[in-house]
Design a protein around this motif. Sequence first.
Motif, PDB file in Angstrom:
ATOM      1  N   UNK A  68       0.852  -1.180   0.000  1.00 45.49           N
ATOM      2  CA  UNK A  68       0.000   0.000   0.000  1.00 45.49           C
ATOM      3  C   UNK A  68       0.895   1.239   0.000  1.00 45.49           C
ATOM      4  N   UNK A  69       0.785   2.114  -1.019  1.00 40.57           N
ATOM      5  CA  UNK A  69       1.689   3.274  -1.114  1.00 40.57           C
ATOM      6  C   UNK A  69       1.489   4.257   0.032  1.00 40.57           C
ATOM      7  N   UNK A  76       2.457   6.263  -5.407  1.00 40.83           N
ATOM      8  CA  UNK A  76       1.315   6.327  -6.308  1.00 40.83           C
ATOM      9  C   UNK A  76      -0.008   6.183  -5.580  1.00 40.83           C
ATOM     10  N   UNK A  77      -1.052   5.803  -6.300  1.00 41.42           N
ATOM     11  CA  UNK A  77      -2.391   5.726  -5.720  1.00 41.42           C
ATOM     12  C   UNK A  77      -2.959   4.316  -5.760  1.00 41.42           C
ATOM     13  N   UNK A 107      -3.344   8.027 -13.871  1.00 32.96           N
ATOM     14  CA  UNK A 107      -1.941   7.628 -13.710  1.00 32.96           C
ATOM     15  C   UNK A 107      -1.770   6.124 -13.558  1.00 32.96           C
ATOM     16  N   UNK A 108      -2.869   5.379 -13.641  1.00 32.00           N
ATOM     17  CA  UNK A 108      -2.810   3.935 -13.429  1.00 32.00           C
ATOM     18  C   UNK A 108      -2.723   3.213 -14.765  1.00 32.00           C
ATOM     19  N   UNK A 109      -1.813   2.262 -14.890  1.00 32.56           N
ATOM     20  CA  UNK A 109      -1.687   1.432 -16.087  1.00 32.56           C
ATOM     21  C   UNK A 109      -2.481   0.150 -15.897  1.00 32.56           C
ATOM     22  N   UNK A 110      -3.230  -0.227 -16.954  1.00 29.94           N
ATOM     23  CA  UNK A 110      -3.993  -1.479 -16.939  1.00 29.94           C
ATOM     24  C   UNK A 110      -3.221  -2.532 -17.720  1.00 29.94           C
TER      25      UNK A 110
END
Length: 327
Positions: A68-69, A76-77, A107-110
């Motif tokens: 967990x960041x 990140x988130x 900002x999240x990559x899938x």
Amino acid sequence: MNAQFSIQNNFTWNALNAPKTFSNKLQLSFVSSGEGFPNFGTVMAGGANSNAQNGVPIQDGSVFQLYFPHSESLGGVAPKVRLGLYDNKGWGSWETFLTTANANNTNIDWKAKKLNTSDDITTEGRISLRSSSVSTGDLISIYGDRLNAADMYGFGIEPGVLYAKTPNFHRWYIGKNADLGASSKMELNNTMLYVAEKIGIGTKDTKGYSLAVAGKVVAEEIKVSLQAGWPDFVFKKEYELPTLTEVEAHIKEKGYLSNMPSEAEVNKSGINLGEMDAKLLQKIEELTLYMIDMNKTIKELQISNERLSVDNKIMQTKIKKMELIKK
């Protein structure tokens, strides 16, 4: 399961610790990137594999770490997760753990094997499908590097369309094959349009012609290259020029010039520009021969008339002399 729940206030873990270290445990720890983790944050680790020797776990499988960041700037988130690999093969890679709290974050990559949706897909970035990367400047990359050629990237759907881009040059291929365009049905680039078979503008029925246009066409210049010869044979000695009497007879009988299409034929089939130009030139050349012949006849008549005029003057002089003698 003999579980251990431990929250430690200092950095005690290292990302290199084998997965089996956390087997039969459940514990939390604050970690940092200096210890090999994604960044500062909290890691939950544990597993329930009971394989052990003398109380010591011997299997990496069935173990997890959930990261967990600490904050958006530090980690990140999105949470990340990695799993211990069976047969003591260590850790798998860190993968983003998507939840409803972070899935819509830009900002999240899938990363997924399949994507099924019943609604629209929108993006402010670029899309890469079955391609190792999105080429610079391209919005969509499909099979972008499938031909392993430097100028074959950008947008492509095999075998229908491939967009090949090189510096200052762009191509669209239809019916594209792996021969880099040699057998394509159509190629469009920034200098020309190539079509292997037929083009219809305003019509799908080209009637077998390479280009069919249903409507008006305007151009500054049109060049027609004839496959057949040009009618200079009219000026050869062996050419039999029809007499004007024969021309007149044909017109009276048919209503149009010989070797020319009739009105009915033109209404039905149209005209071939190159062929018609050749036929018209033949008629012009024949008219030129008629005019040359008429010009010769006129000159002969002029000479004959001049002789008659001289003879007439001589006769008038003789008559006047005879009249003077009689007096």
